[in-house]
Design an enzyme around this catalytic site. Sequence first.
Site, PDB file in Angstrom:
ATOM      1  N   CYS A  49       0.836  -1.204   0.000  1.00  8.73           N
ATOM      2  CA  CYS A  49       0.000   0.000   0.000  1.00  8.73           C
ATOM      3  C   CYS A  49       0.871   1.255   0.000  1.00  8.73           C
ATOM      4  CB  CYS A  49      -0.873   0.024   1.257  1.00  8.73           C
ATOM      5  SG  CYS A  49      -1.896  -1.426   1.448  1.00  8.73           S
ATOM      6  N   ARG A 101       4.594   0.457  -6.280  1.00  9.60           N
ATOM      7  CA  ARG A 101       4.532  -0.400  -5.086  1.00  9.60           C
ATOM      8  C   ARG A 101       3.561  -1.549  -5.276  1.00  9.60           C
ATOM      9  NH1 ARG A 101       6.468   2.654  -0.548  1.00  9.60           N
ATOM     10  NH2 ARG A 101       5.123   1.600   0.911  1.00  9.60           N
ATOM     11  N   TRP A 110      -2.854  -2.602  -1.586  1.00  4.53           N
ATOM     12  CA  TRP A 110      -2.446  -3.936  -2.018  1.00  4.53           C
ATOM     13  C   TRP A 110      -3.112  -4.877  -1.025  1.00  4.53           C
ATOM     14  CZ3 TRP A 110       0.839  -7.904   0.006  1.00  4.53           C
ATOM     15  CH2 TRP A 110       1.243  -8.864  -0.931  1.00  4.53           C
ATOM     16  N   ASN A 126      -0.992   1.768   5.743  1.00  6.40           N
ATOM     17  CA  ASN A 126      -0.134   0.764   5.103  1.00  6.40           C
ATOM     18  C   ASN A 126       0.417  -0.104   6.220  1.00  6.40           C
ATOM     19  OD1 ASN A 126       1.611  -0.723   3.507  1.00  6.40           O
ATOM     20  ND2 ASN A 126       3.274   0.777   3.696  1.00  6.40           N
ATOM     21  N   GLY A 127       0.192  -1.415   6.130  1.00  6.49           N
ATOM     22  CA  GLY A 127       0.705  -2.323   7.162  1.00  6.49           C
ATOM     23  C   GLY A 127      -0.379  -3.328   7.551  1.00  6.49           C
ATOM     24  N   GLU A 140      17.594 -16.860 -10.129  1.00  5.42           N
ATOM     25  CA  GLU A 140      17.174 -15.489 -10.454  1.00  5.42           C
ATOM     26  C   GLU A 140      16.462 -15.450 -11.806  1.00  5.42           C
ATOM     27  OE1 GLU A 140      16.618 -12.791  -9.205  1.00  5.42           O
ATOM     28  OE2 GLU A 140      16.815 -11.241 -10.727  1.00  5.42           O
ATOM     29  N   LYS A 150      12.669 -14.110 -12.291  1.00  5.08           N
ATOM     30  CA  LYS A 150      12.349 -13.031 -13.244  1.00  5.08           C
ATOM     31  C   LYS A 150      11.256 -13.485 -14.208  1.00  5.08           C
ATOM     32  CE  LYS A 150      13.896  -9.810 -11.882  1.00  5.08           C
ATOM     33  NZ  LYS A 150      14.327 -10.269 -10.644  1.00  5.08           N
ATOM     34  N   GLU A 158       7.784 -14.080 -12.450  1.00  2.75           N
ATOM     35  CA  GLU A 158       7.102 -12.946 -11.804  1.00  2.75           C
ATOM     36  C   GLU A 158       6.568 -11.924 -12.815  1.00  2.75           C
ATOM     37  OE1 GLU A 158       9.251 -10.296  -9.214  1.00  2.75           O
ATOM     38  OE2 GLU A 158      11.105 -10.581 -10.314  1.00  2.75           O
ATOM     39  N   HIS A 209      18.740 -36.323  -9.884  1.00  2.04           N
ATOM     40  CA  HIS A 209      18.143 -36.761  -8.606  1.00  2.04           C
ATOM     41  C   HIS A 209      16.645 -36.503  -8.570  1.00  2.04           C
ATOM     42  CE1 HIS A 209      22.128 -37.577  -7.090  1.00  2.04           C
ATOM     43  NE2 HIS A 209      22.517 -36.383  -7.511  1.00  2.04           N
ATOM     44  N   LYS A 266       6.314  -3.870  -5.083  1.00  6.30           N
ATOM     45  CA  LYS A 266       7.750  -3.587  -5.163  1.00  6.30           C
ATOM     46  C   LYS A 266       8.408  -3.707  -3.799  1.00  6.30           C
ATOM     47  CE  LYS A 266      11.629  -2.393  -6.982  1.00  6.30           C
ATOM     48  NZ  LYS A 266      12.350  -3.412  -7.757  1.00  6.30           N
TER      49      LYS A 266
HETATM   50  C1  AGP Z   1      12.582  -9.392  -7.382  1.00  5.86           C
HETATM   51  O1  AGP Z   1      12.446  -9.187  -8.778  1.00  5.86           O
HETATM   52  C2  AGP Z   1      11.257  -9.337  -6.665  1.00  5.86           C
HETATM   53  N1  AGP Z   1      10.590  -8.120  -6.924  1.00  5.86           N
HETATM   54  C3  AGP Z   1      11.363  -9.664  -5.190  1.00  5.86           C
HETATM   55  O2  AGP Z   1      11.812 -11.001  -5.091  1.00  5.86           O
HETATM   56  C4  AGP Z   1      12.331  -8.786  -4.373  1.00  5.86           C
HETATM   57  O3  AGP Z   1      13.671  -9.047  -4.732  1.00  5.86           O
HETATM   58  C5  AGP Z   1      12.143  -9.146  -2.885  1.00  5.86           C
HETATM   59  O4  AGP Z   1      10.824  -8.824  -2.513  1.00  5.86           O
HETATM   60  C6  AGP Z   1      13.128  -8.410  -1.963  1.00  5.86           C
HETATM   61  O5  AGP Z   1      12.892  -7.038  -2.033  1.00  5.86           O
HETATM   62  P1  AGP Z   1      13.986  -6.059  -1.347  1.00  5.86           P
HETATM   63  O6  AGP Z   1      15.275  -6.252  -2.106  1.00  5.86           O
HETATM   64  O7  AGP Z   1      13.413  -4.675  -1.504  1.00  5.86           O
HETATM   65  O8  AGP Z   1      14.130  -6.466   0.088  1.00  5.86           O
END
Ligand code: AGP
Length: 605
Positions: free
Chosen positions: A2, A27, A74, A98-99, A478, A482, A485, A501, A600
């Site tokens: 949020c 965000r 959110w 927010n929270g 990674e 990517k 997501e 395995h 974000k």
């Molecule tokens: C990465 O592409 C994602 N958006 C997510 O995994 C992100 O890296 C993770 O939430 C950690 O965020 P931060 O680096 O702000 O702590």
Amino acid sequence: MCGIVGVLGKHEVSPIILDALKRLEYRGYDSAGIATVNRGQLDRRRAVGKLINLSDTLVHEPLPGRAGIGHTRWATHGGPSVANAHPHQAGRVAVVHNGIIENFRALREELAAAGAHFSSETDTETIVQLASHYLDQGLTPVQAARATLKRLEGAFALAFLFEGEEDLIVCARRGSPLCIGHGEGEMYLGSDAIALGELTDRITYLEEGDWAILTRSGLQVFDAEDQQTSRPMTRINAAQARVDKSGHRHFMAKEMAEQPAVLKAAMEAYAGAGSEALDLPEGLDFTSADRLIMVACGTAYYACQVAKYWFEQFAGLPVEIDIASEYRYRAPVLGAANMALFVSQSGETADTLAALRHVAPHVGQVVAVVNVPTSSIAREASVVLPIHAGPEIGVASTKAFTAQLQVLALLALQAGLARGRLSAEDYRARLSELRAAPGFVAQALDREEEIRRMTEVLAKARDVLFLGRGVMYPLALEGALKLKEISYIHAEAHAAGELKHGPIALIDEDLPVIVFAPHDALFEKTVSNMQEVMARQGKVLLISDARGLVEAGDVPFTLQMPTVPDLIAPIVYAVPAQLIAYHTALHRGTDVDQPRNLAKSVTVE
Ligand code: AGP
């Protein structure tokens, strides 16, 4: 996560708040709303989906007023709906939040028993119902806000707006960031300085536990013990608050393209003008550390996984890494000689912050590698190393990842030198390799068109497998993150040696398998795993350098990377991982910068 905004303005605030909310879109959100006080009357407009829907609502049902609060939600408690959208209002008070309020159920029962009627499923509505209850008991707005805050448990950044009060906003910070903007006869508040970037560059960051009274003439801050205090007003630079795409189609595209410059900036920040001695902050002592603990989430966690190899190889430092959301629920063995290092782009990830708070009292050094030096994680660490990547708006982390790797590599080299495990000559050689990273990343970015063409096939896949060994295994992880997501394709990664395995059962002619394999010490082993896949009709894309592609023989799809020193291979091979995900998502038409369900900065646990 949020986002919240508040404005005590000299002009109509709805359009100003709407613009500020647009700067918080990165965000992640699924509904939004604004409340204002006009001629003493409190009113609000809310809408589900993107801000354009709220904007439409405001056109058809204008919301006058020069004092207001706004919110992008959110969803946590209760799905995306107008009823669950903020601002929530009860009687003469409205709130944005927010929270997560952890004791909201008990409060809801107590208030319902006292006659309160709830209209949403949210935890936030208990805040506004409680404040309304205190107003009905005759408390003043500030007293009602304060009494409410004392009853709340959990994490919040919130703002109250009151009927009849056109020059008052009460706000509070506990576990989620909140900053105050100073205007000319106006005052603002926002979840971060980016939200207020078009309004002011004069920012006051509230500290953990602070609450504040805003009027157009100024700011009164009170600490968690209700003692009036003052917090410094800082000037943020325009670049820090700029959130434009600079001509790129998406923020993610801009941020990928920025990587050579960002890596150069990170290098300059710590080893400027070709100096050999690193300019590191006070208090970083690798010689006294007997163990390095690294904790993070998502992409930042994969950066830690890569760095584990470097700290062990160059510094002989035992490294333990953990996913933040798991870390404090086991019984980690901690000691005063340990160094704990937390990596976070936003510096606000609740899981990582909670892990830091869990560890801090028990270890000798708490280090933060962050992209936001004013963030909660930075504030609570004893040593802060900014990665100098500039605002990263795209939800998919790109330039922050490679900048994290660059800074972590510098730390590993420094640790090796300080602990006498790396000769001055080897240290200098490795440092010059890091200095070359920006140029090689630029060369990798030049393969974009070739990658775009390849992803036309990938976009049709239902599942994708990523493989790598050594430092290329976290790169595979990674790459899978990517892809999943932003394109929503199921993707998973495995250490190439693990294939036999179990995961090899997945291989068939419909499964694309992407292999990261620079010609390093593990190349032959990785290629033999790749051949196991090809023997079972798996569709392989091999990402390697010139020598690797020649030695690998006939492979269905290949992508050539520049030949790079082993140390910077993870930084350079992050680029194809990013571009593959980006172009696959474009082919699939997903929302690259704000993918579904994601935020974000994940400021809830
Ligand atoms: C990465 O592409 C994602 N958006 C997510 O995994 C992100 O890296 C993770 O939430 C950690 O965020 P931060 O680096 O702000 O702590």
